[in-house]
Design an enzyme around this catalytic site. Structure first.
Site, PDB file in Angstrom:
ATOM      1  N   CYS A  69       0.823  -1.204   0.000  1.00  0.00           N
ATOM      2  CA  CYS A  69       0.000   0.000   0.000  1.00  0.00           C
ATOM      3  C   CYS A  69       0.860   1.257   0.000  1.00  0.00           C
ATOM      4  CB  CYS A  69      -0.916  -0.015   1.229  1.00  0.00           C
ATOM      5  SG  CYS A  69      -1.930   1.460   1.401  1.00  0.00           S
ATOM      6  N   CYS A  99       0.749   4.861   3.491  1.00  0.00           N
ATOM      7  CA  CYS A  99       1.666   5.236   4.568  1.00  0.00           C
ATOM      8  C   CYS A  99       3.109   5.063   4.098  1.00  0.00           C
ATOM      9  CB  CYS A  99       1.434   4.368   5.808  1.00  0.00           C
ATOM     10  SG  CYS A  99      -0.194   4.586   6.566  1.00  0.00           S
ATOM     11  N   CYS A 138      -6.388  -2.048   7.941  1.00  0.00           N
ATOM     12  CA  CYS A 138      -5.658  -0.789   7.829  1.00  0.00           C
ATOM     13  C   CYS A 138      -5.512  -0.201   9.225  1.00  0.00           C
ATOM     14  CB  CYS A 138      -6.415   0.181   6.917  1.00  0.00           C
ATOM     15  SG  CYS A 138      -5.716   1.841   6.817  1.00  0.00           S
ATOM     16  N   GLN A 165     -11.022  18.479   9.353  1.00  0.00           N
ATOM     17  CA  GLN A 165      -9.807  17.897   9.907  1.00  0.00           C
ATOM     18  C   GLN A 165      -9.897  16.375   9.832  1.00  0.00           C
ATOM     19  OE1 GLN A 165      -7.171  19.658  10.606  1.00  0.00           O
ATOM     20  NE2 GLN A 165      -8.256  21.576  10.200  1.00  0.00           N
ATOM     21  N   PHE A 171      -9.715  32.041   5.830  1.00  0.00           N
ATOM     22  CA  PHE A 171      -9.790  30.669   5.300  1.00  0.00           C
ATOM     23  C   PHE A 171     -10.594  29.823   6.288  1.00  0.00           C
ATOM     24  CE2 PHE A 171      -5.786  32.462   3.749  1.00  0.00           C
ATOM     25  CZ  PHE A 171      -5.869  32.253   2.381  1.00  0.00           C
ATOM     26  N   CYS A 213      -0.385  23.331   7.225  1.00  0.00           N
ATOM     27  CA  CYS A 213      -0.069  21.932   6.899  1.00  0.00           C
ATOM     28  C   CYS A 213       1.210  21.844   6.073  1.00  0.00           C
ATOM     29  CB  CYS A 213      -1.232  21.278   6.161  1.00  0.00           C
ATOM     30  SG  CYS A 213      -1.688  22.094   4.613  1.00  0.00           S
TER      31      CYS A 213
END
Length: 404
Positions: free
Chosen positions: A63, A66, A140, A240, A267, A361
């Site tokens: 996968c 991650c 997961c 979030q 924002f 971020c």
């Protein structure tokens, strides 16, 4: 060829001299493999790092969701903090990180999954690393149980409605009142298929189903509560990633702006960070998407016991709020996208506002914008790191800027 990994890059890949990128390696490790371009293919670990651990996720090898399951949690926490500190140091700013908030396993409530039909049915999951092949993700370690429980239904959806020629995209969000699903890549449904899609949603326990820009059905209005205000969430609205991370950011913003009587929320989105302040402060929310503001304003109108909230639809990149228009506010919260908010921050720097809660971020654009504030007398009183995307390279920051 053999290489020694010097450090991790910003996406979590190991970097050796060159630079040469080596997936899923750690600083100090000796690795070998075939060099293809600037990347080692299928690396073999000759000398492992003391920070290497065995991944507890069976899907990790295939996968691409991650990138750091092979690293000890303490190493990941330290590395993410160092990324922030290095970005600020490059701008001549030195700070100490007050706290790190790491969301627990299986707490991610929103995700973009992909689906494709196969000869035997369908696969829904994440893309493999550096690949367009969709990999199954069960089990997961990151996704919330409600999303994992929905995967078989999404596979059924893909097998029934998807095309063998293309892939589907599923935007999935777990809200307080049910799961919201928005689908991309589906051909424009006719009346007959709309009925079938609505039936699928009802049988699958999906609160709302959207295809493209059209809402197919809404069995239950997806909503979230921010402070005292319950907001009906529009399809694909930004939220979030985890409730834990959301609470950490909200708490930090509230501490930074404690005592403020009138706050401008730049924002604002659906009011995630600003609305909890309305128990004590008036709030002006500025956001480019009018649908988000409509949802926010509707929630406020149906809530008692909060201070006055006003909204303004405005593209803050092309048309930032000018510093002379901020005279009625004594504090600000700003949460821009990854590109940061250079022009808007320049206006904040020139305003009379002395307390700013900034959420970001992207450590690089955060540090750039922080430098603008520093040049006009602001300092970082404290800074916290919020890790909502465990085992990934994603980092979020919340900081209190103040000026005497």
């Amino acid at each position: 060829m053999e290489l020694i990994i010097d450090r991790l890059g910003h996406l979590g890949d190991g970097l050796a001299a060159g630079p040469v990128f080596v997936d899923r390696t750690l600083p100090g490790e000796v690795v070998s493999g075939l060099l293809v371009g600037d990347r080692i293919e299928n690396p073999r670990i000759i000398t492992p790092s003391e920070n290497r651990i065995a991944s507890q996720c069976p899907a990790y090898k295939r996968c691409g969701g991650c990138s750091l399951h092979h690293a000890h949690p303490e190493f990941v926490a330290h590395w993410k903090q160092e990324v922030v500190l290095r970005a600020l140091s490059a701008q001549g700013i030195t700070v100490q990180i007050k706290a790190l908030h790491t969301s627990p396993e299986n707490s991610r409530r929103r995700a973009k999954l992909s689906g494709t039909r196969t000869k035997k049915g369908a696969i829904v999951g994440f893309f493999g690393k550096s690949s367009v092949t969709i990999q199954p993700i069960e089990p997961c370690k990151t996704l919330a149980p409600a999303i994992l429980a929905l995967v078989p239904a999404l596979e059924d959806f893909t097998a029934k409605f998807g095309s063998r020629k293309g892939q589907l995209g599923f935007f999935v969000l777990v809200t307080d009142t049910g799961i919201d699903v928005a689908v991309d890549g589906l051909e424009t449904p006719n009346q007959k298929s709309l009925v079938a899609l609505a039936e699928w949603a009802g049988l699958s326990g999906v609160a709302r189903l959207s295809v493209g820009e059209e809402t197919v059905c809404e069995h239950q209005t997806p909503s979230m509560t921010f402070g005292a205000v319950n907001v009906s969430i529009p399809p694909r609205a930004f939220t979030q990633a985890t409730t834990h991370g959301e609470a950490a950011l909200q708490g930090a913003v509230a501490r930074a702006l404690d005592g403020a009587k009138s706050v401008i929320d730049l924002f604002s989105g659906v009011g995630t960070l600003g609305l909890p302040l309305t128990i004590k402060a008036k709030l002006h929310c500025v956001e480019s998407d009018p649908n988000l503001l409509d949802a926010l304003a509707y929630g406020v109108r149906h809530t008692q016991g909060v201070k006055k909230v006003t909204v303004e639809a405005r593209d803050l990149f092309r048309n930032p709020v000018y510093h002379t228009d901020m005279k009625s506010f004594d504090a600000a919260v700003i949460d821009p996208p990854r590109a940061g908010a250079e022009q808007q921050v320049r206006q904040l720097a020139q305003s009379h506002i002395h307390n700013i809660a900034m959420v970001s971020c992207n450590p690089v654009t955060f540090a750039r914008d922080a430098r603008i504030l520093y040049e006009t007398g602001f300092k970082i009183k404290w800074l916290e790191v919020v890790d909502q995307f465990r085992w990934s390279s994603h980092i979020e920051i919340v900081a209190h800027f103040c000026k005497d």
